[in-house]
Motif scaffolding. Sequence first.
Motif, PDB file in Angstrom:
ATOM      1  N   ALA A  43       0.820  -1.219   0.000  1.00 37.88           N
ATOM      2  CA  ALA A  43       0.000   0.000   0.000  1.00 37.88           C
ATOM      3  C   ALA A  43       0.856   1.272   0.000  1.00 37.88           C
ATOM      4  N   GLU A  44       1.941   1.267   0.760  1.00 38.22           N
ATOM      5  CA  GLU A  44       2.766   2.485   0.828  1.00 38.22           C
ATOM      6  C   GLU A  44       3.519   2.720  -0.471  1.00 38.22           C
ATOM      7  N   ASP A  45       4.007   1.634  -1.082  1.00 37.57           N
ATOM      8  CA  ASP A  45       4.703   1.782  -2.371  1.00 37.57           C
ATOM      9  C   ASP A  45       3.733   2.274  -3.445  1.00 37.57           C
ATOM     10  N   LEU A  46       2.526   1.716  -3.401  1.00 29.65           N
ATOM     11  CA  LEU A  46       1.517   2.126  -4.391  1.00 29.65           C
ATOM     12  C   LEU A  46       1.122   3.585  -4.192  1.00 29.65           C
ATOM     13  N   GLN A  47       1.048   3.983  -2.933  1.00 30.85           N
ATOM     14  CA  GLN A  47       0.731   5.380  -2.618  1.00 30.85           C
ATOM     15  C   GLN A  47       1.781   6.308  -3.240  1.00 30.85           C
ATOM     16  N   GLN A  48       3.031   5.977  -3.004  1.00 31.91           N
ATOM     17  CA  GLN A  48       4.142   6.801  -3.515  1.00 31.91           C
ATOM     18  C   GLN A  48       4.097   6.858  -5.049  1.00 31.91           C
ATOM     19  N   GLU A  49       3.898   5.703  -5.667  1.00 29.97           N
ATOM     20  CA  GLU A  49       3.911   5.648  -7.130  1.00 29.97           C
ATOM     21  C   GLU A  49       2.698   6.370  -7.721  1.00 29.97           C
ATOM     22  N   THR A  50       1.565   6.278  -7.032  1.00 29.64           N
ATOM     23  CA  THR A  50       0.380   7.006  -7.514  1.00 29.64           C
ATOM     24  C   THR A  50       0.652   8.503  -7.544  1.00 29.64           C
ATOM     25  N   TRP A  51       1.245   9.008  -6.468  1.00 24.74           N
ATOM     26  CA  TRP A  51       1.525  10.451  -6.412  1.00 24.74           C
ATOM     27  C   TRP A  51       2.567  10.856  -7.446  1.00 24.74           C
ATOM     28  N   MET A  52       3.527   9.961  -7.681  1.00 22.39           N
ATOM     29  CA  MET A  52       4.536  10.284  -8.701  1.00 22.39           C
ATOM     30  C   MET A  52       3.886  10.362 -10.085  1.00 22.39           C
TER      31      MET A  52
ATOM     32  N   VAL B  17      -7.994   0.567   8.755  1.00 25.20           N
ATOM     33  CA  VAL B  17      -6.747   0.600   7.981  1.00 25.20           C
ATOM     34  C   VAL B  17      -5.646   1.202   8.851  1.00 25.20           C
ATOM     35  N   PRO B  18      -4.480   0.562   8.905  1.00 22.04           N
ATOM     36  CA  PRO B  18      -3.401   1.144   9.710  1.00 22.04           C
ATOM     37  C   PRO B  18      -2.975   2.488   9.129  1.00 22.04           C
ATOM     38  N   PRO B  19      -2.560   3.418   9.987  1.00 23.31           N
ATOM     39  CA  PRO B  19      -2.205   4.747   9.474  1.00 23.31           C
ATOM     40  C   PRO B  19      -0.992   4.695   8.546  1.00 23.31           C
ATOM     41  N   LEU B  20      -0.957   5.657   7.658  1.00 21.20           N
ATOM     42  CA  LEU B  20       0.156   5.770   6.720  1.00 21.20           C
ATOM     43  C   LEU B  20       1.398   6.242   7.477  1.00 21.20           C
ATOM     44  N   GLY B  21       2.562   5.818   7.023  1.00 19.10           N
ATOM     45  CA  GLY B  21       3.809   6.238   7.655  1.00 19.10           C
ATOM     46  C   GLY B  21       3.919   7.758   7.736  1.00 19.10           C
TER      47      GLY B  21
END
Lengths: 174, 124
Positions: A43-52, B17-21
């Motif tokens: 989820a965090e990688d996808l978040q970063q890539e979506t914003w990019m 959902v766990p919070p984002l970093g």
Amino acid sequence: MATDEDLMGGVAAGNADALAALCARWQEPLHQFLYRYGGGRDAEDLQQETWMRVVRSARQFDRTRRFSTWLFQIALNLTRDWHRHPPPDVADAAAIPDAPDARATLAPAEAGIDVRRLLAALSPEHRAVIVLRYYHDLSEDEVAEIVGCPRGTVKSRLHHAMAKLSALAKEAST
Amino acid sequence: MTADDPKLDTLLRSYAVPPLGADATARLLQAAAPLLAVYATQPNWPSVARAIVVALLALPTVLAFDAVLLQGVYRLLAIVLPASVSLALTLQYGALLLLLLGATFVLIPVVAGHASARAEELHV
């Protein structure tokens, strides 16, 4: 206060403050969408890539469109490409990362049910409409624009997805 | 939206959902910095192109107005001056108008690029 679409103009002009303001507004909803749609995977990688991708496409963004719809569309397409393999199997508990446990507040019959697994059991098309419509409270028209199908199809997918979730929940609680 | 089945509704609502970093925004801004720097120094070509198209759409009207204006100038001058002198003065004035028009179109990309960048900075 600047609208999302105005802020996108700022991003297109290289304004980092505009990007930070957009992130402040949309990072959390986007994270929740990516997490629920992808079952928590990357989820965090996808978040970063979506914003990019948002930044890379900032100059092509049509400011007559709603930014949120465009953002979720990018996220959905990216997640589809990202997860070439199917979502975790209902029985594949190890593939699903841990999430905060809210089941303590549920009745004993439902307390043993993992919602992530129920959602993972849906097809990606059904899961997308459930997450967008149910968790993000987007209108059927907005969901239709994001997933790229007619409104009637969204209604149909929503109906079938809810029916399947209900059946799965009953099955899991017995 | 809510599910028709209250039990299913409660169940779905329980999906937290766990919070984002905490450093997600900082990481993004860092990753996007090179691209934003390019945007800050290069004109936004789509908006420049839009400005040029709008200017070109208005061009026939501007040229028609200039033609009518030049005819009027020539007629006025011809009342008090010989025809050849009136024609020379009118042509000079026409050349000046064309020069100004050309300069305006040359400046459109420059002004549109800088204006959009400036306007977007002010929006935030």
